[in-house]
Design an enzyme around this catalytic site. Structure first.
Site, PDB file in Angstrom:
ATOM      1  CB  THR A  28      29.670  50.606  52.704  1.00  0.00           C
ATOM      2  OG1 THR A  28      29.052  49.884  52.875  1.00  0.00           O
ATOM      3  CG2 THR A  28      30.452  50.031  51.013  1.00  0.00           C
ATOM      4  N   GLY A  29      32.743  52.367  51.270  1.00  0.00           N
ATOM      5  CA  GLY A  29      33.015  52.994  50.187  1.00  0.00           C
ATOM      6  C   GLY A  29      34.333  52.989  50.911  1.00  0.00           C
ATOM      7  CB  SER A  30      37.124  54.965  48.186  1.00  0.00           C
ATOM      8  OG  SER A  30      36.315  55.871  48.571  1.00  0.00           O
ATOM      9  CB  ALA A  83      28.427  60.973  53.031  1.00  0.00           C
ATOM     10  CG  ASP A  84      27.413  59.284  48.014  1.00  0.00           C
ATOM     11  OD1 ASP A  84      28.868  58.952  47.011  1.00  0.00           O
ATOM     12  OD2 ASP A  84      25.999  58.673  48.017  1.00  0.00           O
ATOM     13  N   GLY A  96      25.958  56.154  46.713  1.00  0.00           N
ATOM     14  CA  GLY A  96      26.989  56.441  45.893  1.00  0.00           C
ATOM     15  C   GLY A  96      27.178  54.653  45.159  1.00  0.00           C
ATOM     16  CD  GLU A 103      26.571  53.368  52.453  1.00  0.00           C
ATOM     17  OE1 GLU A 103      27.057  52.685  52.053  1.00  0.00           O
ATOM     18  OE2 GLU A 103      25.141  54.135  52.589  1.00  0.00           O
ATOM     19  CE  LYS A 121      32.863  62.511  47.732  1.00  0.00           C
ATOM     20  NZ  LYS A 121      32.309  61.134  49.583  1.00  0.00           N
TER      21      LYS A 121
HETATM   22  C1  5RP Z   1      28.252  53.441  49.595  1.00  0.00           C
HETATM   23  C2  5RP Z   1      27.673  55.648  50.610  1.00  0.00           C
HETATM   24  C3  5RP Z   1      29.179  55.736  51.109  1.00  0.00           C
HETATM   25  O1  5RP Z   1      29.114  56.275  51.883  1.00  0.00           O
HETATM   26  C4  5RP Z   1      29.310  57.425  49.973  1.00  0.00           C
HETATM   27  O2  5RP Z   1      29.580  56.439  47.763  1.00  0.00           O
HETATM   28  C5  5RP Z   1      31.083  57.466  49.641  1.00  0.00           C
HETATM   29  O3  5RP Z   1      30.939  57.439  49.161  1.00  0.00           O
HETATM   30  P1  5RP Z   1      33.496  57.452  48.794  1.00  0.00           P
HETATM   31  O4  5RP Z   1      33.592  56.909  50.149  1.00  0.00           O
HETATM   32  O5  5RP Z   1      33.500  56.040  48.256  1.00  0.00           O
HETATM   33  O6  5RP Z   1      32.987  58.548  48.584  1.00  0.00           O
HETATM   34  O7  5RP Z   1      26.833  56.044  51.038  1.00  0.00           O
HETATM   35  O8  5RP Z   1      26.519  52.775  49.884  1.00  0.00           O
END
Ligand code: 5RP
Length: 219
Positions: A28-30, A83-84, A96, A103, A121
């Site tokens: 999940t995420g951008s 990942a954050d 995040g 996940e 990151k």
């Molecule tokens: C979601 C996550 C995402 O992988 C993490 O927040 C990274 O997000 P992005 O790809 O938008 O930077 O752990 O729960």
């Protein structure tokens, strides 16, 4: 190159890890959203697909994928997620986007976990990014007090409910010197569903998008 372009390049590099017949888990995420956009180009290599959130499931369905449940697929071949933060041992902070529990379930079920990030990151020590914890609503105060005792500053994520109906506590200013130990200690607090530290099951491969291309780190 801005962060989005670096994320896109890491997502593109991850396509190489999808071999014919793969049962694929999608995070999940951008960063993963870039991957989802590219998946139709290698559709014939994907045997089945599972997702870590309602948001990703919706995007996958929009691309024409039939999304299975983990109970239907059993263990998956490959999990790709963002990942954050990551340290050099590929231990991660995630959550995040608030999808950390599903996940972690998918990462744990995967034979291989490929994590895709931009170079901001990659850190020396985890903890600059506030550590997300998914918590049962009735245990909010208990978990907050325990995190204060661990010298963190807990802040509830406002107006946010996870796909599992729970709340997220973002814990600031933690010094995560021993990620494995902190993951176990936080997970042991009653009412904690999952902590967003992925130390026991970190990534196997980290693809880092940067100005000079995509760097691959392995454990
Ligand atoms: C979601 C996550 C995402 O992988 C993490 O927040 C990274 O997000 P992005 O790809 O938008 O930077 O752990 O729960």
């Amino acid at each position: 190159m801005d962060a989005s372009e670096k994320k896109r390049s890491a997502a593109k590099a991850a396509l190489e890890f999808i071999e014919p017949g793969t049962v694929l888990g999608v995070g999940t995420g951008s960063t993963v959203n870039f991957l989802i956009e590219m998946l139709p180009s290698i559709r014939d290599r994907i045997e089945r697909i599972v997702s870590s959130s309602r948001a990703s499931t919706k995007l996958l369905q929009e691309q024409g994928f039939d999304v299975a449940t983990l109970n239907e697929t059993g263990d998956i071949d490959l999990y790709i997620d963002g990942a954050d933060e990551s340290n050099k041992r590929l231990q991660l902070i995630k959550g995040g986007g608030g999808a950390l529990t599903r996940e972690k379930v998918l990462a744990t079920s995967a034979r291989r976990f490929v994590c895709i990030v931009d170079d901001t990151k990659l850190v020396g020590m985890l903890g600059s990014f506030p550590l997300p914890i998914e918590v049962l609503p009735m245990a909010q105060e208990l978990v907050s007090r325990r995190m204060l005792k661990m010298r963190g500053q807990p802040i509830w994520r406002e107006d946010f409910v996870t796909d599992n109906g729970n709340h997220i506590l973002d814990v600031h200013n933690l010094q995560i010197t021993i990620p494995l130990d902190m993951e176990a200690r936080i997970n042991a607090i009653p009412g904690v569903v999952t902590v967003g530290l992925f130390a026991d099951r970190g990534a196997d491969i980290l693809l880092v998008g940067s100005d000079s291309g995509v760097r691959e780190l392995r454990t």
